[in-house]
Design an enzyme around this catalytic site. Structure first.
Site, PDB file in Angstrom:
ATOM      1  N   SER A 144       1.049   7.783 -11.269  1.00 41.99           N
ATOM      2  CA  SER A 144       1.620   9.103 -10.944  1.00 41.99           C
ATOM      3  C   SER A 144       2.902  10.147 -11.744  1.00 41.99           C
ATOM      4  O   SER A 144       3.034   9.729 -12.393  1.00 41.99           O
ATOM      5  CB  SER A 144       1.621   9.545  -9.408  1.00 41.99           C
ATOM      6  OG  SER A 144       2.726  10.828  -9.442  1.00 41.99           O
ATOM      7  N   TYR A 158       9.063   8.224  -3.412  1.00 38.50           N
ATOM      8  CA  TYR A 158       7.477   7.958  -3.638  1.00 38.50           C
ATOM      9  C   TYR A 158       7.437   8.168  -5.461  1.00 38.50           C
ATOM     10  O   TYR A 158       6.658   7.261  -5.822  1.00 38.50           O
ATOM     11  CB  TYR A 158       6.170   9.614  -2.933  1.00 38.50           C
ATOM     12  CG  TYR A 158       4.919   9.467  -3.576  1.00 38.50           C
ATOM     13  CD1 TYR A 158       3.815   8.617  -3.618  1.00 38.50           C
ATOM     14  CD2 TYR A 158       4.415  10.481  -4.863  1.00 38.50           C
ATOM     15  CE1 TYR A 158       2.695   8.324  -4.119  1.00 38.50           C
ATOM     16  CE2 TYR A 158       3.448  10.316  -5.623  1.00 38.50           C
ATOM     17  CZ  TYR A 158       2.629   9.183  -5.177  1.00 38.50           C
ATOM     18  OH  TYR A 158       1.346   9.393  -5.225  1.00 38.50           O
TER      19      TYR A 158
HETATM   20  N1  LIG Z   1      -4.956  12.264  -5.259  1.00 37.54           N
HETATM   21  C1  LIG Z   1      -3.391  12.227  -5.876  1.00 37.54           C
HETATM   22  O1  LIG Z   1      -2.879  13.918  -5.920  1.00 37.54           O
HETATM   23  C2  LIG Z   1      -2.741  11.403  -6.282  1.00 37.54           C
HETATM   24  C3  LIG Z   1      -1.935  12.193  -7.533  1.00 37.54           C
HETATM   25  C4  LIG Z   1      -1.186  11.128  -7.924  1.00 37.54           C
HETATM   26  C5  LIG Z   1      -1.446   9.720  -7.511  1.00 37.54           C
HETATM   27  N2  LIG Z   1      -2.872   9.154  -7.404  1.00 37.54           N
HETATM   28  C6  LIG Z   1      -2.741   8.154  -6.590  1.00 37.54           C
HETATM   29  O2  LIG Z   1      -3.789   7.739  -6.635  1.00 37.54           O
HETATM   30  C7  LIG Z   1      -3.846   6.983  -5.800  1.00 37.54           C
HETATM   31  C8  LIG Z   1      -5.381   7.352  -4.362  1.00 37.54           C
HETATM   32  O3  LIG Z   1      -4.905   8.104  -4.098  1.00 37.54           O
HETATM   33  P1  LIG Z   1      -5.565   9.464  -3.275  1.00 37.54           P
HETATM   34  O4  LIG Z   1      -5.371  10.449  -3.454  1.00 37.54           O
HETATM   35  O5  LIG Z   1      -7.028   8.275  -4.178  1.00 37.54           O
HETATM   36  O6  LIG Z   1      -5.350   8.675  -2.013  1.00 37.54           O
HETATM   37  P2  LIG Z   1      -6.461   8.868  -0.242  1.00 37.54           P
HETATM   38  O7  LIG Z   1      -7.263   9.866  -0.279  1.00 37.54           O
HETATM   39  O8  LIG Z   1      -5.295   9.209   0.415  1.00 37.54           O
HETATM   40  O9  LIG Z   1      -6.812   7.096  -0.169  1.00 37.54           O
HETATM   41  C9  LIG Z   1      -6.299   5.866  -0.648  1.00 37.54           C
HETATM   42  C10 LIG Z   1      -7.270   4.486  -0.625  1.00 37.54           C
HETATM   43  O10 LIG Z   1      -6.204   3.473  -0.937  1.00 37.54           O
HETATM   44  C11 LIG Z   1      -6.730   2.732   0.574  1.00 37.54           C
HETATM   45  N3  LIG Z   1      -5.163   2.485   1.151  1.00 37.54           N
HETATM   46  C12 LIG Z   1      -4.153   3.075   1.210  1.00 37.54           C
HETATM   47  N4  LIG Z   1      -3.174   2.468   2.076  1.00 37.54           N
HETATM   48  C13 LIG Z   1      -3.744   0.924   1.736  1.00 37.54           C
HETATM   49  C14 LIG Z   1      -3.348   0.081   2.200  1.00 37.54           C
HETATM   50  N5  LIG Z   1      -2.099  -0.787   2.936  1.00 37.54           N
HETATM   51  N6  LIG Z   1      -3.948  -1.416   1.710  1.00 37.54           N
HETATM   52  C15 LIG Z   1      -5.045  -1.189   1.015  1.00 37.54           C
HETATM   53  N7  LIG Z   1      -5.869   0.177   1.237  1.00 37.54           N
HETATM   54  C16 LIG Z   1      -5.039   0.955   0.767  1.00 37.54           C
HETATM   55  C17 LIG Z   1      -6.652   3.551   1.197  1.00 37.54           C
HETATM   56  O11 LIG Z   1      -7.777   2.683   2.159  1.00 37.54           O
HETATM   57  P3  LIG Z   1      -7.889   3.218   4.171  1.00 37.54           P
HETATM   58  O12 LIG Z   1      -9.134   4.770   3.406  1.00 37.54           O
HETATM   59  O13 LIG Z   1      -8.609   2.471   4.247  1.00 37.54           O
HETATM   60  O14 LIG Z   1      -6.767   4.280   4.261  1.00 37.54           O
HETATM   61  C18 LIG Z   1      -8.304   4.782   0.609  1.00 37.54           C
HETATM   62  O15 LIG Z   1      -8.932   3.746   0.108  1.00 37.54           O
HETATM   63  C19 LIG Z   1      -2.809   6.074  -4.945  1.00 37.54           C
HETATM   64  O16 LIG Z   1      -1.672   5.736  -5.505  1.00 37.54           O
HETATM   65  C20 LIG Z   1      -1.515   7.401  -5.004  1.00 37.54           C
HETATM   66  O17 LIG Z   1      -0.200   7.210  -4.911  1.00 37.54           O
HETATM   67  C21 LIG Z   1      -2.861  10.586  -6.429  1.00 37.54           C
END
Ligand SMILES: NC(=O)c1ccc[n+]([C@@H]2O[C@H](COP(=O)([O-])OP(=O)(O)OC[C@H]3O[C@@H](n4cnc5c(N)ncnc54)[C@H](OP(=O)(O)O)[C@@H]3O)[C@@H](O)[C@H]2O)c1
Length: 249
Positions: A144, A158
């Site tokens: 991130s 985080y």
């Molecule tokens: N969105 C942002 O602004 C942003 C910015 C920087 C970095 N990120 C990073 O990008 C990544 C994805 O974020 P996102 O925004 O797409 O998040 P999201 O919409 O919350 O989706 C998270 C995904 O990860 C899966 N997941 C969460 N916990 C898990 C676990 N314990 N075991 C297996 N799968 C798990 C979820 O599965 P389920 O559907 O089964 O819950 C879902 O498929 C993360 O690492 C996040 O920190 C996001």
């Protein structure tokens, strides 16, 4: 003359692929010709729908329930992927959780789970996956921009977890380089997903911080991941690379 897709013949595993950025990565890698397994923990309907969409469109996808906080489940997902698709070439460590609370109230159970999912699972999956990978193997972590800039309170664990991936990626590059495997860390800025929706008070506080004054789309991260997974990115390793609309600029 039709050209082969860049990832034809490759097998990928995406940790956390049922929704958001992970689902966009699954779709993109499949579109580029890879066979793609992905894990999820709770969204079985979304996971099965995504696998069905890819399989009925002529690709090959496999949804695996595996909690990234559970070491054995992660190791099993790696083994199941290699067994189902005959190897493993690309690992994308995308699963991540966000917990935000004032420091005095931050629940230590949330702290431990956040570290288990955001950091420990990256090491566990990489350790298991590299046993199957050969020359040209690829590990891509999703960090991130908060490792570089942390403009809001309550998110210290985080930010710490995503900073840990910077060091982990550098160190593992030294382990994996001699085997012809690269490892990199993509650091998104705010991306419109369930974790961080592009509208609302929190979003409005973040948008003015970016050089490009808008949220990113999951596809804009997936395209970067596909590049790093592909044959043209063989000289990039140990790097943490921002795709953040200038959030940290
Ligand atoms: N969105 C942002 O602004 C942003 C910015 C920087 C970095 N990120 C990073 O990008 C990544 C994805 O974020 P996102 O925004 O797409 O998040 P999201 O919409 O919350 O989706 C998270 C995904 O990860 C899966 N997941 C969460 N916990 C898990 C676990 N314990 N075991 C297996 N799968 C798990 C979820 O599965 P389920 O559907 O089964 O819950 C879902 O498929 C993360 O690492 C996040 O920190 C996001």
């Amino acid at each position: 003359m039709s050209q082969a897709l860049p990832l034809t013949g490759k097998v990928a595993l995406v940790q956390g692929g049922s929704r958001g950025i992970g689902a966009a990565i699954v779709r993109r890698l499949a579109r580029e010709g890879a066979k793609v397994a992905f894990t999820y923990v709770s969204s079985s309907a979304s996971a099965e729908a995504l696998a069905g969409e890819i399989n009925s469109g002529g690709g090959q996808a496999l949804a695996l329930r595996a909690d990234s906080a559970d070491t054995q489940a992660v190791q099993q997902a790696v083994a199941d992927t290699a067994k189902a698709f005959g190897g493993l070439d690309i690992l994308v460590n995308n699963a991540g959780v966000l917990a935000v609370a004032p420091v005095a109230e931050f629940d230590l159970a949330d702290f431990d789970r956040l570290l288990a999912v955001n950091v420990r699972s990256v090491f566990v999956a990489t350790q298991a996956a590299v046993k199957y990978m050969g020359q040209g193997g690829r590990v891509i972590n999703i960090g991130s921009t908060n490792a570089e800039r942390m403009p809001f309170a309550g998110g210290a664990p985080y930010a710490m977890s995503k900073s840990a991936l910077v060091g982990l990626t550098k160190g593992l590059a030294r382990d994996l380089g001699p085997q012809g495997i690269t490892i990199n860390n993509v650091q998104p800025g705010p991306v419109d997903t369930d974790m961080n929706p592009a509208s609302g008070e929190f979003a409005e506080s973040l948008i003015p911080l970016m050089a490009i004054g808008r949220y990113g789309q999951a596809d804009e991260i997936a395209s970067f991941v596909a590049y790093l997974a592909g044959p043209e990115a063989g000289y990039i390793t140990g790097a943490s690379l921002l795709a953040d609309g200038g959030f940290a600029a």
